[in-house]
Enzyme design. Sequence first.
Site, PDB file in Angstrom:
ATOM      1  N   SER A 157      80.449   9.653  65.981  1.00 44.89           N
ATOM      2  CA  SER A 157      80.989   9.398  67.322  1.00 44.89           C
ATOM      3  C   SER A 157      81.173  10.703  68.093  1.00 44.89           C
ATOM      4  O   SER A 157      80.882  10.777  69.298  1.00 44.89           O
ATOM      5  CB  SER A 157      82.319   8.643  67.235  1.00 44.89           C
ATOM      6  N   TYR A 158      81.620  11.732  67.403  1.00 45.08           N
ATOM      7  CA  TYR A 158      81.794  13.050  68.022  1.00 45.08           C
ATOM      8  C   TYR A 158      80.447  13.581  68.499  1.00 45.08           C
ATOM      9  O   TYR A 158      80.300  14.058  69.630  1.00 45.08           O
ATOM     10  CB  TYR A 158      82.427  13.991  67.001  1.00 45.08           C
ATOM     11  N   ALA A 159      79.436  13.483  67.627  1.00 43.22           N
ATOM     12  CA  ALA A 159      78.095  13.955  67.972  1.00 43.22           C
ATOM     13  C   ALA A 159      77.525  13.168  69.147  1.00 43.22           C
ATOM     14  O   ALA A 159      76.892  13.741  70.044  1.00 43.22           O
ATOM     15  CB  ALA A 159      77.169  13.845  66.764  1.00 43.22           C
ATOM     16  N   LYS A 162      79.186  14.347  72.334  1.00 45.54           N
ATOM     17  CA  LYS A 162      78.772  15.702  72.689  1.00 45.54           C
ATOM     18  C   LYS A 162      77.323  15.754  73.157  1.00 45.54           C
ATOM     19  O   LYS A 162      76.986  16.501  74.088  1.00 45.54           O
ATOM     20  CB  LYS A 162      78.977  16.635  71.501  1.00 45.54           C
TER      21      LYS A 162
END
Length: 255
Positions: A157-159, A162
Amino acid sequence: MGKFDGKVAIITGGGKGGGIGWGLSTAFAKEGCNLAITGRNVKKLEDAKEELERLYGIRVLCLQADGGDEAQVEAAVKQVADEFGRIDFLINNAQNSASGLTLIEHTKEDFDKAVFSGLYAAFFYMKHCHPYLKEAKGSVVNFASGAGLFGRYGQSSYAAAKEGIRGMTRVAATEWGPDGINCNVICPLVMTSQLAAWKEEYPEAYEKTIQGIPAGRFGDAESDIGRTAVFLCSEDASYISGETLTLQGGSGLRP
């Protein structure tokens, strides 16, 4: 005299706490830039305001705003414009996520956390800052991550958030170039207070990680990351736009 005397930067996640945001706030303050810093922790924002104003003679506006809520972002941007009369630089640094969970362990709520706090926040701040940035012929610096560039485990989810920010920044560079606004991305590898604590608890793992960084160290939030953001907002970098800079000591090599 600093590079940015009389100018104004919004720095999301810019409170005091040993992270990238504090390094960014300090680097811009040292150049005489007035700041509007956002965050969830009011105490960290107020501590940052006190120290930055005392040490560097600038003005600091603290804003507690949910970046994933467009109405709150719009109100925050208006407050900055009303307070200072201008907005020259937008630094989208704040991000929250469920790091460490594999993709199949993620819930929709976990994914929403990353997307709303990162991608939507950057979108809302960019959208509502645009008129002021256009007037100032200013700059946007957004923060992405090697998690997205290199597909790091437990960071889906972070990737995703970003990489969404990176794509949006490139489009903004194309659309806003005629307005005199340059837009760039930094993917940092930084020593933070959390990383320092991890180093103390797991020294062997830390040393193994360091061996994979040609520079032999993690970046410094102010001198490495903050100073690069200052450069990207300066006249010296006005012809640089739509780029991703991997500030990772040689460990972020890519085509």
